[in-house]
Write a protein that holds these residues in place. Structure first.
Motif, PDB file in Angstrom:
ATOM      1  N   VAL A 272      -2.989 -56.864   8.049  1.00 42.80           N
ATOM      2  CA  VAL A 272      -3.331 -56.514   6.729  1.00 42.80           C
ATOM      3  C   VAL A 272      -4.629 -55.320   7.411  1.00 42.80           C
ATOM      4  O   VAL A 272      -4.591 -54.078   7.288  1.00 42.80           O
ATOM      5  N   GLY A 273      -5.670 -55.350   7.784  1.00 43.35           N
ATOM      6  CA  GLY A 273      -7.350 -55.194   8.248  1.00 43.35           C
ATOM      7  C   GLY A 273      -7.161 -54.583   9.217  1.00 43.35           C
ATOM      8  O   GLY A 273      -6.033 -54.402  10.385  1.00 43.35           O
ATOM      9  N   LYS A 274      -7.663 -53.115   9.604  1.00 41.49           N
ATOM     10  CA  LYS A 274      -7.190 -52.254  10.328  1.00 41.49           C
ATOM     11  C   LYS A 274      -8.424 -52.362  11.287  1.00 41.49           C
ATOM     12  O   LYS A 274      -9.516 -53.071  11.271  1.00 41.49           O
ATOM     13  N   PHE A 275      -7.798 -52.067  12.750  1.00 38.86           N
ATOM     14  CA  PHE A 275      -8.293 -52.751  13.944  1.00 38.86           C
ATOM     15  C   PHE A 275      -8.007 -51.439  14.524  1.00 38.86           C
ATOM     16  O   PHE A 275      -7.960 -50.312  15.020  1.00 38.86           O
ATOM     17  N   ASP A 276     -10.011 -51.032  14.903  1.00 36.12           N
ATOM     18  CA  ASP A 276     -10.154 -49.604  15.852  1.00 36.12           C
ATOM     19  C   ASP A 276     -10.666 -50.321  17.080  1.00 36.12           C
ATOM     20  O   ASP A 276     -11.655 -50.708  17.557  1.00 36.12           O
ATOM     21  N   ALA A 277      -9.487 -49.381  18.195  1.00 32.70           N
ATOM     22  CA  ALA A 277      -9.907 -49.259  19.273  1.00 32.70           C
ATOM     23  C   ALA A 277     -10.633 -49.490  20.011  1.00 32.70           C
ATOM     24  O   ALA A 277     -11.341 -49.730  21.263  1.00 32.70           O
ATOM     25  N   THR A 278     -11.308 -47.842  19.723  1.00 33.12           N
ATOM     26  CA  THR A 278     -12.854 -47.536  19.579  1.00 33.12           C
ATOM     27  C   THR A 278     -13.976 -47.693  19.619  1.00 33.12           C
ATOM     28  O   THR A 278     -15.146 -48.342  20.529  1.00 33.12           O
ATOM     29  N   ASN A 279     -14.210 -49.060  19.154  1.00 32.46           N
ATOM     30  CA  ASN A 279     -15.198 -50.351  19.083  1.00 32.46           C
ATOM     31  C   ASN A 279     -14.882 -51.454  20.484  1.00 32.46           C
ATOM     32  O   ASN A 279     -15.164 -52.608  20.816  1.00 32.46           O
ATOM     33  N   ASN A 280     -13.370 -51.144  21.068  1.00 41.53           N
ATOM     34  CA  ASN A 280     -14.458 -52.486  22.222  1.00 41.53           C
ATOM     35  C   ASN A 280     -14.495 -53.046  23.085  1.00 41.53           C
ATOM     36  O   ASN A 280     -14.449 -53.550  23.773  1.00 41.53           O
ATOM     37  N   GLY A 281     -15.333 -51.446  23.188  1.00 40.43           N
ATOM     38  CA  GLY A 281     -15.986 -50.567  24.064  1.00 40.43           C
ATOM     39  C   GLY A 281     -17.328 -51.654  24.219  1.00 40.43           C
ATOM     40  O   GLY A 281     -18.375 -51.262  25.356  1.00 40.43           O
ATOM     41  N   SER A 282     -17.887 -51.680  22.973  1.00 40.12           N
ATOM     42  CA  SER A 282     -19.022 -52.388  22.195  1.00 40.12           C
ATOM     43  C   SER A 282     -20.012 -53.231  22.893  1.00 40.12           C
ATOM     44  O   SER A 282     -18.775 -54.322  23.148  1.00 40.12           O
ATOM     45  N   VAL A 283     -20.833 -53.430  22.790  1.00 40.60           N
ATOM     46  CA  VAL A 283     -21.215 -55.388  22.988  1.00 40.60           C
ATOM     47  C   VAL A 283     -20.749 -56.344  22.287  1.00 40.60           C
ATOM     48  O   VAL A 283     -20.220 -57.104  22.248  1.00 40.60           O
ATOM     49  N   ASN A 284     -20.183 -55.861  21.462  1.00 40.00           N
ATOM     50  CA  ASN A 284     -19.847 -56.591  20.028  1.00 40.00           C
ATOM     51  C   ASN A 284     -18.554 -56.448  19.462  1.00 40.00           C
ATOM     52  O   ASN A 284     -18.159 -55.609  18.882  1.00 40.00           O
ATOM     53  N   PRO A 285     -17.791 -57.206  20.496  1.00 39.27           N
ATOM     54  CA  PRO A 285     -15.565 -55.743  19.738  1.00 39.27           C
ATOM     55  C   PRO A 285     -15.773 -56.246  18.992  1.00 39.27           C
ATOM     56  O   PRO A 285     -14.681 -56.019  18.084  1.00 39.27           O
ATOM     57  N   SER A 286     -15.865 -57.324  17.936  1.00 38.11           N
ATOM     58  CA  SER A 286     -15.917 -58.302  16.619  1.00 38.11           C
ATOM     59  C   SER A 286     -16.400 -57.338  15.911  1.00 38.11           C
ATOM     60  O   SER A 286     -15.480 -57.410  14.760  1.00 38.11           O
ATOM     61  N   TYR A 287     -16.935 -56.177  15.246  1.00 37.67           N
ATOM     62  CA  TYR A 287     -17.241 -55.313  14.879  1.00 37.67           C
ATOM     63  C   TYR A 287     -15.823 -54.832  14.547  1.00 37.67           C
ATOM     64  O   TYR A 287     -15.923 -53.248  14.680  1.00 37.67           O
ATOM     65  N   GLN A 288     -15.465 -55.840  13.395  1.00 37.78           N
ATOM     66  CA  GLN A 288     -13.857 -54.422  13.481  1.00 37.78           C
ATOM     67  C   GLN A 288     -13.589 -55.021  11.927  1.00 37.78           C
ATOM     68  O   GLN A 288     -14.536 -56.564  11.346  1.00 37.78           O
ATOM     69  N   VAL A 289     -12.539 -54.957  11.004  1.00 39.49           N
ATOM     70  CA  VAL A 289     -12.680 -55.431   9.521  1.00 39.49           C
ATOM     71  C   VAL A 289     -10.829 -55.936   9.830  1.00 39.49           C
ATOM     72  O   VAL A 289     -10.467 -56.488   8.778  1.00 39.49           O
TER      73      VAL A 289
END
Length: 320
Positions: free
Chosen positions: A167-184
């Motif tokens: 249900v939560g939104k996944f933002d693909a732009t965070n994939n390249g960050s140090v912590n890709p788990s920064y998502q809702v």
């Protein structure tokens, strides 16, 4: 880590198969063994889509309940490019509606509906994300339970399976960050397998849990790694007039496999963490209040570029 798991299992089964007669005067809330506030985190290493944050699926006091819970996870991360690369704070916050409801004899369903509001520091300022998270449903079947009047030790074994709905939104732009788990949200349908063993003697008990989360690829071609969790919690029942108090002390561990993007393994996304935990629950009539704190003892997350600081939670439940 394997030695820790082995020690935990040996202690559990040695304690479990003694042969005296139980004299536990149970609190009405403690008619059935419960999941401790310890396991079944379907968060991917940190806060993304966290339903339990290793805080558990149910209460020690409430057999069947509906309630609200808040939990916080604190981390810090660095890109690790240089020896003096800065560390940035990350905070994962979740407000959660949770419940455990009987369906038929021996079967109970747990449901978690989270709302996440996370923030983290970056080199350009503070970043905030928020939104409804992934919904988790877990069904447990009681395989075995001893009778109170037949042995000094009460044993209970449950097993089950569940589903995490994206249900939560996944933002693909965070994939390249140090912590890709920064998502809702993970954006993927994930599947849970779980087992729980509980042993009690008089007012003292031990709750042990094993859990495995199978994660699938989302529509952005990103797949978080599968996750194995284990935990053990000692608890003790205290009665004071109309109140019941259950202090708790234990540990929890999480092992993460590597993430994949476009079918390729993403480096520095696997890891493990081992935590100690302490908490309590207090109940009166149909109401209960609980608190839990977890501190890392050993960890290796994302190649050492992410470190956990602490986790804590508060919950307020109404017994059904």
């Amino acid at each position: 880590m394997k030695n820790i798991v082995t020690f935990f299992l040996v202690i559990t089964f040695q304690f479990g198969f003694a042969t005296e007669i139980d004299s536990l005067d149970l609190n009405p809330f403690l008619k059935l063994p419960q999941f401790s506030n310890s396991l079944l985190e379907d968060c991917d290493a940190c806060g993304c889509s966290a339903s339990g944050g290793s805080m558990g699926f149910a209460s020690m006091l409430n057999t069947n309940f509906i309630g609200i819970r808040y939990f916080n996870q604190s981390y810090k991360s660095t890109d690790g490019l240089y020896s003096n690369s800065p560390w940035y704070n990350e905070n994962f916050n979740t407000l959660q509606l949770w419940a455990r409801i009987p369906v038929v004899k021996r079967v109970q369903i747990s449901a978690l509906i989270p709302y996440h509001f996370h923030n983290r520091e970056t080199n350009s300022g503070t970043q905030n994300i928020s939104g409804l998270g992934d919904i988790t449903v877990l069904g447990m079947y009681q395989l075995y339970q001893t009778h109170k009047d037949s042995t000094l030790f009460i044993h209970s074994l449950q097993a089950g399976a569940g589903l995490k709905i994206p249900v939560g939104k996944f933002d693909a732009t965070n994939n390249g960050s140090v912590n890709p788990s920064y998502q809702v949200g993970t954006g993927s349908w994930d599947y849970l397998l779980a087992a729980e063993y509980v042993i009690r003697r008089q007012k003292l008990g031990l709750n042990t849990l094993l859990n495995y989360v199978i994660k699938t690829e989302n529509d952005k071609y990103y797949q978080f790694g599968n996750q194995f969790n284990y935990a053990g919690t000692f608890f003790y029942l205290l009665k004071r007039d109309a109140y019941s108090i259950v202090p708790q002390l234990g540990f929890a561990g999480e092992l993460y496999e590597s993430n994949y993007q476009l079918g390729q393994k993403v480096r520095n996304t696997s890891g493990d963490i081992f935590l100690g935990k302490i908490g309590f629950e207090v109940g009166k009539d149909k109401l209960s209040l609980g608190a839990n704190v977890m501190l890392p003892i050993a960890q290796n997350l994302t190649g050492g570029n992410v470190e956990a600081n602490y986790r804590w939670s508060l919950n307020f439940n109404y017994s059904l």
